[in-house]
Design a protein around this motif. Structure first.
Motif, mmCIF file in Angstrom:
data_model
loop_
_atom_site.group_PDB
_atom_site.id
_atom_site.type_symbol
_atom_site.label_atom_id
_atom_site.label_comp_id
_atom_site.label_asym_id
_atom_site.label_seq_id
_atom_site.Cartn_x
_atom_site.Cartn_y
_atom_site.Cartn_z
ATOM 1 N N ILE A 221 10.191 -5.014 0.941
ATOM 2 C CA ILE A 221 9.428 -3.773 0.788
ATOM 3 C C ILE A 221 9.302 -3.416 -0.689
ATOM 4 N N ARG A 222 10.392 -3.553 -1.422
ATOM 5 C CA ARG A 222 10.351 -3.265 -2.863
ATOM 6 C C ARG A 222 9.357 -4.177 -3.591
ATOM 7 N N GLU A 223 9.315 -5.449 -3.210
ATOM 8 C CA GLU A 223 8.376 -6.398 -3.818
ATOM 9 C C GLU A 223 6.938 -5.994 -3.524
ATOM 10 N N ILE A 224 6.676 -5.588 -2.273
ATOM 11 C CA ILE A 224 5.332 -5.152 -1.904
ATOM 12 C C ILE A 224 4.945 -3.919 -2.721
ATOM 13 N N VAL B 170 1.733 -3.767 -5.237
ATOM 14 C CA VAL B 170 0.669 -2.784 -5.059
ATOM 15 C C VAL B 170 0.573 -1.890 -6.296
ATOM 16 N N ASP B 171 1.726 -1.525 -6.833
ATOM 17 C CA ASP B 171 1.776 -0.671 -8.020
ATOM 18 C C ASP B 171 1.075 -1.323 -9.205
ATOM 19 N N GLN B 172 1.223 -2.629 -9.348
ATOM 20 C CA GLN B 172 0.632 -3.349 -10.472
ATOM 21 C C GLN B 172 -0.821 -3.729 -10.224
ATOM 22 N N ALA C 163 7.780 5.461 -6.384
ATOM 23 C CA ALA C 163 8.143 4.499 -7.424
ATOM 24 C C ALA C 163 7.222 4.709 -8.618
ATOM 25 N N PRO C 164 7.773 4.850 -9.798
ATOM 26 C CA PRO C 164 6.921 5.011 -10.976
ATOM 27 C C PRO C 164 6.183 3.701 -11.270
ATOM 28 N N ILE C 165 5.072 3.824 -11.931
ATOM 29 C CA ILE C 165 4.325 2.628 -12.330
ATOM 30 C C ILE C 165 5.151 1.907 -13.385
ATOM 31 N N GLY D 165 -0.103 8.330 -10.435
ATOM 32 C CA GLY D 165 0.356 6.987 -10.774
ATOM 33 C C GLY D 165 1.611 6.565 -10.050
ATOM 34 N N THR D 166 1.938 7.193 -8.912
ATOM 35 C CA THR D 166 3.096 6.765 -8.136
ATOM 36 C C THR D 166 2.631 6.169 -6.829
ATOM 37 N N VAL D 167 3.505 5.425 -6.199
ATOM 38 C CA VAL D 167 3.184 4.787 -4.925
ATOM 39 C C VAL D 167 3.962 5.492 -3.841
ATOM 40 N N SER D 168 3.265 5.917 -2.789
ATOM 41 C CA SER D 168 3.914 6.523 -1.630
ATOM 42 C C SER D 168 3.979 5.473 -0.544
#
Length: 165
Positions: A6-9, A13-15, A63-65, A38-41
């Protein structure tokens, strides 16, 4: 699905330039949405088909960008970069690994000062387990060896400078 996956995904997505991402597999549903700050939910729901009454689990992840520090660019010198026009440049005809000799214990095909003819083998470039003999293509004397033994070379990268006869 493991938390590391999940963290990798989230990181991917963030990048990316995606604003929204939805993933479903074996009863697991992950929905990622970037907001304007600029955060991912992230929302993750897991459903057990044997018990419909069970409430879905929800997880909110912020998660911050993360901006990756760019690596130093690799500069590959090309035949046009060689200044002395009186010298002939032997270039690599392919991407591969440069070898000065046929085996580690054998003498180098050429060294600085070696006289070569157009059909003299000057080195080997290994590409995909094939060892390709590179010929001088000119009569003359090797003035400079531009790469080290075992170094990766690019297509068109200068390997040797030869002073023609």
């Amino acid at each position: 699905m493991k938390i590391q996956e999940i963290r990798e995904i989230i990181k991917l997505v963030d990048q990316s330039s995606l604003d929204e991402f939805l993933y479903e597999s074996e009863g697991t549903k992950i929905k990622l949405k970037k907001n304007a700050k600029g955060t991912v939910s992230s929302t993750s729901e897991t459903f057990d088909s044997s018990s419909i009454v069970e409430q879905p689990k929800q997880v909110e992840v912020k998660a911050p960008i993360v901006q990756e520090i760019p690596k130093e660019p690799v500069v590959v010198e090309t035949a046009e970069d060689v200044v002395d026009s009186s010298l002939h440049t032997i270039i690599s005809p392919m991407v591969g690994t440069f070898y000065q000799s046929s085996s580690p214990d054998a003498a180098a095909y050429v060294e600085v000062g070696t006289k070569v003819s157009s059909d003299s083998i000057v080195c080997i470039v290994e590409a995909m387990k094939l060892f390709n003999e590179i010929e001088a293509e000119i009569d003359g004397e090797v003035v400079e060896i531009l790469v080290k033994d075992g170094q990766l070379v690019e297509y068109g990268q200068p390997l040797f400078l030869v002073k023609g006869n």
